[in-house]
Design a protein around this motif. Structure first.
Motif, PDB file in Angstrom:
ATOM      1  N   THR A  46       0.840  -1.201   0.000  1.00  0.00           N
ATOM      2  CA  THR A  46       0.000   0.000   0.000  1.00  0.00           C
ATOM      3  C   THR A  46       0.873   1.248   0.000  1.00  0.00           C
ATOM      4  O   THR A  46       0.573   2.224  -0.705  1.00  0.00           O
ATOM      5  N   ILE A  97      -6.178   0.808  -3.346  1.00  0.00           N
ATOM      6  CA  ILE A  97      -5.984   1.311  -1.978  1.00  0.00           C
ATOM      7  C   ILE A  97      -7.301   1.330  -1.223  1.00  0.00           C
ATOM      8  O   ILE A  97      -7.385   0.876  -0.080  1.00  0.00           O
ATOM      9  N   ARG A 100      -8.384  -2.054  -0.171  1.00  0.00           N
ATOM     10  CA  ARG A 100      -7.629  -2.585   0.969  1.00  0.00           C
ATOM     11  C   ARG A 100      -8.062  -1.987   2.304  1.00  0.00           C
ATOM     12  O   ARG A 100      -7.948  -2.652   3.321  1.00  0.00           O
TER      13      ARG A 100
END
Length: 102
Positions: A46, A97, A100
């Motif tokens: 990330t 992103i 996640r």
């Protein structure tokens, strides 16, 4: 989200990087990030995605400026196509992103 190798190949084809070692720097990682991630079959972190977005945004801005100043229509079109590809990658990275963190 594309794999790390696919992202590298896109950067390479756009002339942004010349090697996997250069690519690691674009992700604010070490020069061996691409090769070590591939050998360990790791997905892009990330933090690396965030660095990628930050760096790509800068390239998009600079390329847009160059396209505006360019007097060669063919080259201006190439700039615009490069920006289009980078924006697509940027959007994919943001989507990943958000996926996640949900």
């Amino acid at each position: 989200m594309r794999g790390l190798q696919d992202i590298y190949e896109e950067f390479y084809s756009l002339g942004i990087v010349k090697s996997g070692r250069d690519f690691g720097e674009w992700l604010n990682r070490g020069q061996s990030y691409l090769s070590s991630s591939k050998s360990r079959n790791r997905r892009i972190s990330t933090e690396a995605l965030l660095s990628l977005i930050s760096n790509v945004t800068g390239v998009i801005d600079a390329t847009n400026e160059a396209a505006v100043e360019c007097t060669d229509d063919a080259q201006a079109t190439e700039y615009k196509e490069g920006v289009k590809a980078l924006k697509k990658l940027e959007n994919e990275a943001w989507t990943e992103i958000w996926r996640r963190v949900e």
